[in-house]
Write an enzyme that holds these catalytic residues in place. Structure first.
Site, short mmCIF file in Angstrom:
data_model
loop_
_atom_site.label_atom_id
_atom_site.label_comp_id
_atom_site.label_asym_id
_atom_site.label_seq_id
_atom_site.Cartn_x
_atom_site.Cartn_y
_atom_site.Cartn_z
N CYS A 80 -1.06 -0.93 4.59
CA CYS A 80 0.29 -0.98 4.03
C CYS A 80 1.20 0.03 4.73
O CYS A 80 1.46 -0.12 5.92
CB CYS A 80 0.25 -0.78 2.52
N HIS A 185 -3.12 -4.76 0.54
CA HIS A 185 -4.10 -3.74 0.16
C HIS A 185 -5.48 -4.37 -0.03
O HIS A 185 -5.75 -4.96 -1.09
CB HIS A 185 -3.67 -3.07 -1.15
N GLU A 187 -8.22 -2.94 -0.64
CA GLU A 187 -8.94 -2.23 -1.70
C GLU A 187 -8.57 -2.76 -3.09
O GLU A 187 -9.27 -2.48 -4.07
CB GLU A 187 -8.67 -0.73 -1.63
#
Length: 205
Positions: A80, A185, A187
């Site tokens: 990001c 993202h 994650e």
């Protein structure tokens, strides 16, 4: 060892938890010695471009990152804002110079039709076969949270491997030699995101 760069911006705990979940160890650090001893670096980021560069300067991380990434060719993944900071500049809340590793400009998403920021689930459409997106389908969703993006890379050595459409098309992922970046993202993107991180780490370890 994998080192998540700590410059006080980014979901560092979420990234560490995701990497641990796929079976790898990692640390969160801004210590020069630990950055030097790591095999893979991850530059996360949530927030504005100017604040990101300011924090990197305050923590005296720019020189060590240039040394490890540009001179020693250590593998790094920007996520990001971390991906955007690798570019030459941004016009987010002013004019700011970035790390300059990728010859591209970060600009605001065109908001004529859709709400900005671009927050939520969207596709990552791969443009060519890539080990990083192995076992990830074009209709799998990733989580985004951003208002600025890389629309067109001016860097002839930067390879775009995935794009996303949100009113207009922008770069979702790409790489230049040892420098990798992804706009969403991973994650926070559940199974597709964990698969991406696993593919990335396996291909570099």
């Amino acid at each position: 060892m994998i080192c998540i760069i700590d410059y006080s911006l980014g979901n560092v705990i979420s990234i560490k938890n995701a990497i641990t979940r796929i079976g790898y160890g990692c640390i969160i650090s801004s210590k020069i010695s630990e950055i030097r001893s790591s095999k893979i670096l991850i530059l996360p980021g949530v927030g504005s471009f100017g604040r990101g560069m300011e924090n990197l300067k305050k923590k005296k991380l720019i020189n060590i990152l240039n040394e490890e990434v540009i001179e020693k060719k250590k593998t790094i993944l920007g996520i990001c804002l971390g991906f955007q900071l690798m570019c030459k500049n941004s016009d987010e809340f002013g004019e700011f110079n970035g790390l300059g590793w990728i010859n591209s400009t970060v600009t605001k998403i065109d908001n004529k039709q859709f709400r900005i920021p671009h927050v939520g689930w969207n596709k990552v459409e791969t443009s060519k076969a890539s080990k990083l997106f192995e076992n990830i389908k074009n209709d799998d969703l990733f989580y985004y949270n951003h208002s600025y993006c890389i629309k067109n890379s001016e860097d002839k050595n930067f390879k775009v491997i995935a794009k996303c459409s949100y009113n207009e098309e922008f770069v979702a992922a790409g790489f230049k030699n040892n420098i990798y970046g992804i706009q969403p993202h991973p994650e926070k993107s559940q199974k597709p995101g964990l698969t991406f991180l696993s593919n990335f780490i396996k291909s570099k370890c």
